[in-house]
Design a protein around this motif. Structure first.
Motif, PDB file in Angstrom:
ATOM      1  N   ALA A 190      -3.556   0.922   8.784  1.00  0.00           N
ATOM      2  CA  ALA A 190      -2.766  -0.498   7.816  1.00  0.00           C
ATOM      3  C   ALA A 190      -3.240  -0.132   6.315  1.00  0.00           C
ATOM      4  CB  ALA A 190      -2.905  -1.641   8.418  1.00  0.00           C
ATOM      5  N   GLN A 191      -4.924  -0.276   6.677  1.00  0.00           N
ATOM      6  CA  GLN A 191      -5.329  -0.687   4.818  1.00  0.00           C
ATOM      7  C   GLN A 191      -4.812   1.042   4.117  1.00  0.00           C
ATOM      8  OE1 GLN A 191      -9.485   0.583   5.187  1.00  0.00           O
ATOM      9  NE2 GLN A 191      -9.784  -1.146   4.096  1.00  0.00           N
ATOM     10  N   THR A 192      -4.991   1.716   4.489  1.00  0.00           N
ATOM     11  CA  THR A 192      -4.285   3.187   4.080  1.00  0.00           C
ATOM     12  C   THR A 192      -3.437   2.537   3.271  1.00  0.00           C
ATOM     13  OG1 THR A 192      -6.171   4.443   5.401  1.00  0.00           O
ATOM     14  CG2 THR A 192      -4.031   5.665   3.689  1.00  0.00           C
ATOM     15  N   LYS A 193      -2.468   2.586   4.058  1.00  0.00           N
ATOM     16  CA  LYS A 193      -1.101   2.368   4.018  1.00  0.00           C
ATOM     17  C   LYS A 193      -0.912   1.363   2.482  1.00  0.00           C
ATOM     18  CE  LYS A 193       1.360   4.052   7.572  1.00  0.00           C
ATOM     19  NZ  LYS A 193       1.903   3.978   8.632  1.00  0.00           N
ATOM     20  N   PHE A 194      -1.680  -0.041   2.977  1.00  0.00           N
ATOM     21  CA  PHE A 194      -1.479  -0.374   1.947  1.00  0.00           C
ATOM     22  C   PHE A 194      -1.888  -0.739   0.235  1.00  0.00           C
ATOM     23  CE2 PHE A 194      -1.191  -4.122   5.394  1.00  0.00           C
ATOM     24  CZ  PHE A 194       0.073  -4.694   5.231  1.00  0.00           C
ATOM     25  N   GLN A 195      -3.093   0.281   0.763  1.00  0.00           N
ATOM     26  CA  GLN A 195      -3.919   1.094  -0.579  1.00  0.00           C
ATOM     27  C   GLN A 195      -2.969   2.102  -1.843  1.00  0.00           C
ATOM     28  OE1 GLN A 195      -7.657   2.675   1.213  1.00  0.00           O
ATOM     29  NE2 GLN A 195      -8.959   0.757   0.335  1.00  0.00           N
ATOM     30  N   GLU A 196      -2.300   3.261  -0.301  1.00  0.00           N
ATOM     31  CA  GLU A 196      -1.290   3.756  -1.184  1.00  0.00           C
ATOM     32  C   GLU A 196      -0.481   3.398  -1.628  1.00  0.00           C
ATOM     33  OE1 GLU A 196      -0.998   6.445   2.434  1.00  0.00           O
ATOM     34  OE2 GLU A 196      -2.357   7.593   1.990  1.00  0.00           O
ATOM     35  N   SER A 197      -0.153   2.050  -1.016  1.00  0.00           N
ATOM     36  CA  SER A 197       1.596   1.581  -1.764  1.00  0.00           C
ATOM     37  C   SER A 197       1.225   0.626  -3.172  1.00  0.00           C
ATOM     38  CB  SER A 197       2.046  -0.033  -0.716  1.00  0.00           C
ATOM     39  OG  SER A 197       2.435   0.961   0.310  1.00  0.00           O
ATOM     40  N   GLY A 198      -0.319   0.158  -3.168  1.00  0.00           N
ATOM     41  CA  GLY A 198      -0.676  -0.313  -4.405  1.00  0.00           C
ATOM     42  C   GLY A 198      -0.773   0.665  -5.700  1.00  0.00           C
ATOM     43  N   SER A 199      -1.112   2.114  -5.310  1.00  0.00           N
ATOM     44  CA  SER A 199      -1.464   2.740  -6.199  1.00  0.00           C
ATOM     45  C   SER A 199      -0.017   4.038  -6.158  1.00  0.00           C
ATOM     46  CB  SER A 199      -2.510   3.863  -5.900  1.00  0.00           C
ATOM     47  OG  SER A 199      -1.876   4.893  -4.931  1.00  0.00           O
ATOM     48  N   CYS A 200       0.896   3.630  -5.457  1.00  0.00           N
ATOM     49  CA  CYS A 200       2.267   3.946  -6.012  1.00  0.00           C
ATOM     50  C   CYS A 200       3.127   3.294  -7.227  1.00  0.00           C
ATOM     51  CB  CYS A 200       2.831   4.245  -5.042  1.00  0.00           C
ATOM     52  SG  CYS A 200       3.241   5.289  -4.134  1.00  0.00           S
ATOM     53  N   LEU A 201       2.175   2.128  -7.397  1.00  0.00           N
ATOM     54  CA  LEU A 201       3.023   0.986  -8.119  1.00  0.00           C
ATOM     55  C   LEU A 201       2.642   1.020  -9.807  1.00  0.00           C
ATOM     56  CD1 LEU A 201       2.583  -2.274  -6.212  1.00  0.00           C
ATOM     57  CD2 LEU A 201       4.781  -0.986  -6.577  1.00  0.00           C
ATOM     58  N   ASP A 202       1.423   2.132 -10.045  1.00  0.00           N
ATOM     59  CA  ASP A 202       1.074   2.309 -11.176  1.00  0.00           C
ATOM     60  C   ASP A 202       2.219   3.357 -11.825  1.00  0.00           C
ATOM     61  OD1 ASP A 202      -0.706   1.218 -10.924  1.00  0.00           O
ATOM     62  OD2 ASP A 202      -2.157   2.632 -10.123  1.00  0.00           O
ATOM     63  N   LYS A 203       3.262   4.357 -10.850  1.00  0.00           N
ATOM     64  CA  LYS A 203       3.899   5.386 -11.639  1.00  0.00           C
ATOM     65  C   LYS A 203       5.322   4.517 -12.104  1.00  0.00           C
ATOM     66  CE  LYS A 203       1.793   9.016  -8.722  1.00  0.00           C
ATOM     67  NZ  LYS A 203       0.514   7.918  -8.360  1.00  0.00           N
ATOM     68  N   VAL A 204       4.941   2.961 -11.306  1.00  0.00           N
ATOM     69  CA  VAL A 204       6.654   2.602 -11.951  1.00  0.00           C
ATOM     70  C   VAL A 204       6.319   2.043 -13.142  1.00  0.00           C
ATOM     71  CG1 VAL A 204       8.728   1.068 -10.691  1.00  0.00           C
ATOM     72  CG2 VAL A 204       7.413   2.299  -9.208  1.00  0.00           C
ATOM     73  N   THR A 205       7.518   2.474 -14.192  1.00  0.00           N
ATOM     74  CA  THR A 205       6.828   2.352 -15.955  1.00  0.00           C
ATOM     75  C   THR A 205       8.054   2.634 -15.911  1.00  0.00           C
ATOM     76  OG1 THR A 205       6.267   4.563 -16.688  1.00  0.00           O
ATOM     77  CG2 THR A 205       4.324   2.291 -15.646  1.00  0.00           C
ATOM     78  N   PRO A 206       8.354   1.199 -17.354  1.00  0.00           N
ATOM     79  CA  PRO A 206       9.642   1.293 -17.562  1.00  0.00           C
ATOM     80  C   PRO A 206       9.859   2.604 -18.248  1.00  0.00           C
ATOM     81  CG  PRO A 206       8.027  -0.192 -18.617  1.00  0.00           C
ATOM     82  CD  PRO A 206       7.383   0.735 -17.951  1.00  0.00           C
ATOM     83  N   GLU A 207       9.089   3.526 -18.586  1.00  0.00           N
ATOM     84  CA  GLU A 207       9.841   5.149 -18.568  1.00  0.00           C
ATOM     85  C   GLU A 207       9.524   5.961 -18.158  1.00  0.00           C
ATOM     86  OE1 GLU A 207       5.825   3.699 -19.662  1.00  0.00           O
ATOM     87  OE2 GLU A 207       6.352   3.284 -21.121  1.00  0.00           O
ATOM     88  N   ALA A 208       9.937   5.317 -16.929  1.00  0.00           N
ATOM     89  CA  ALA A 208       9.886   6.019 -15.908  1.00  0.00           C
ATOM     90  C   ALA A 208      11.764   5.808 -15.410  1.00  0.00           C
ATOM     91  CB  ALA A 208       9.447   6.094 -14.461  1.00  0.00           C
ATOM     92  N   LYS A 209      11.967   5.120 -15.787  1.00  0.00           N
ATOM     93  CA  LYS A 209      13.475   4.470 -16.157  1.00  0.00           C
ATOM     94  C   LYS A 209      14.235   5.708 -15.831  1.00  0.00           C
ATOM     95  CE  LYS A 209      16.875   0.725 -16.291  1.00  0.00           C
ATOM     96  NZ  LYS A 209      17.070  -0.337 -16.442  1.00  0.00           N
ATOM     97  N   GLY A 210      14.964   6.195 -14.839  1.00  0.00           N
ATOM     98  CA  GLY A 210      16.489   6.526 -15.273  1.00  0.00           C
ATOM     99  C   GLY A 210      16.146   8.066 -14.540  1.00  0.00           C
TER     100      GLY A 210
END
Length: 161
Positions: A49-69
Motif C-alpha cells: 500500500a505504501q508503495t502504491k501511494f508513493q507511486e500515485s503521488g509521483s505520477c501526479l508530477d507528470k500531470v501538468t498543463p503542458e500534458a493536456k491533449g
C-alpha cells in the motif's frame, strides 16, 4: 528472561514461564508463531500500500498543463492498455477506498497521497514494535522449553541468564 510481560498493555500480568508445563509452553510458542506470521503478512500488505501511494503521488508530477491533449496509455486491466488523450490537467479523481472517488486538484491530491504514506509508515512502525516484543517473548519461551527438556530447574535458568 524467564518472565514475560507486555509493557504497552498494563492490564496484562507478568507470567513466570518456568511455572508453565511443556504443553502450555508449546501452545504459547505456537500462538506467538501465528501472531508473528500475521504481523509479517500485515507488514507486507502495508508495504505494498505504501508503495502504491508513493507511486500515485509521483505520477501526479507528470500531470501538468503542458500534458493536456498529449497521447497517454489508459489501463483497462493490469495488463491491457488503450491509447487516449490527456483531458483535464487541473483536477484528478483519487480512489479513496471501497469504490469511492474524490475529485481533487493536483496539490491536494499530492498532499492526500503524502498523508497516506505517512499514516501507513506509522502503522508499519507500530506493527514492527509489536513484532519485536512478540519475538522476544518467543525467544524466552523457546529457552524455557529447552531448559525443561534438558531437565534444568528454574534455579539453573536464573544462573544461565
Amino acid at each position: 528472561m524467564s518472565q514475560i510481560s507486555l509493557a504497552e498493555q498494563p492490564h496484562l500480568q507478568q507470567i513466570d514461564l518456568t511455572k508453565l508445563n511443556l504443553q502450555q509452553l508449546t501452545l504459547l510458542k505456537q500462538q506467538l508463531d501465528q501472531e508473528l506470521t500475521v504481523f509479517q503478512d500485515s507488514l507486507q500488505t502495508l508495504k505494498i500500500a505504501q508503495t502504491k501511494f508513493q507511486e500515485s503521488g509521483s505520477c501526479l508530477d507528470k500531470v501538468t498543463p503542458e500534458a493536456k491533449g498529449k497521447e497517454i496509455l489508459v489501463p483497462l486491466t493490469g495488463s491491457m492498455y488503450v491509447t487516449g488523450q490527456m483531458g483535464e490537467t487541473e483536477n484528478v479523481l483519487v480512489d479513496i477506498g471501497t469504490g469511492y472517488f474524490a475529485e481533487k486538484n493536483i496539490e491536494d491530491a499530492k498532499t492526500y497521497f503524502q498523508n497516506r504514506v505517512t499514516y501507513v509508515s506509522e502503522q508499519m512502525m507500530k506493527i514492527q514494535q509489536l513484532g519485536l516484543e512478540k519475538s522476544r517473548i518467543r525467544e524466552a519461551t523457546v529457552e524455557v522449553i529447552e531448559m525443561k527438556l534438558q531437565g534444568l530447574g528454574p534455579k539453573d535458568l536464573a544462573e544461565r541468564t
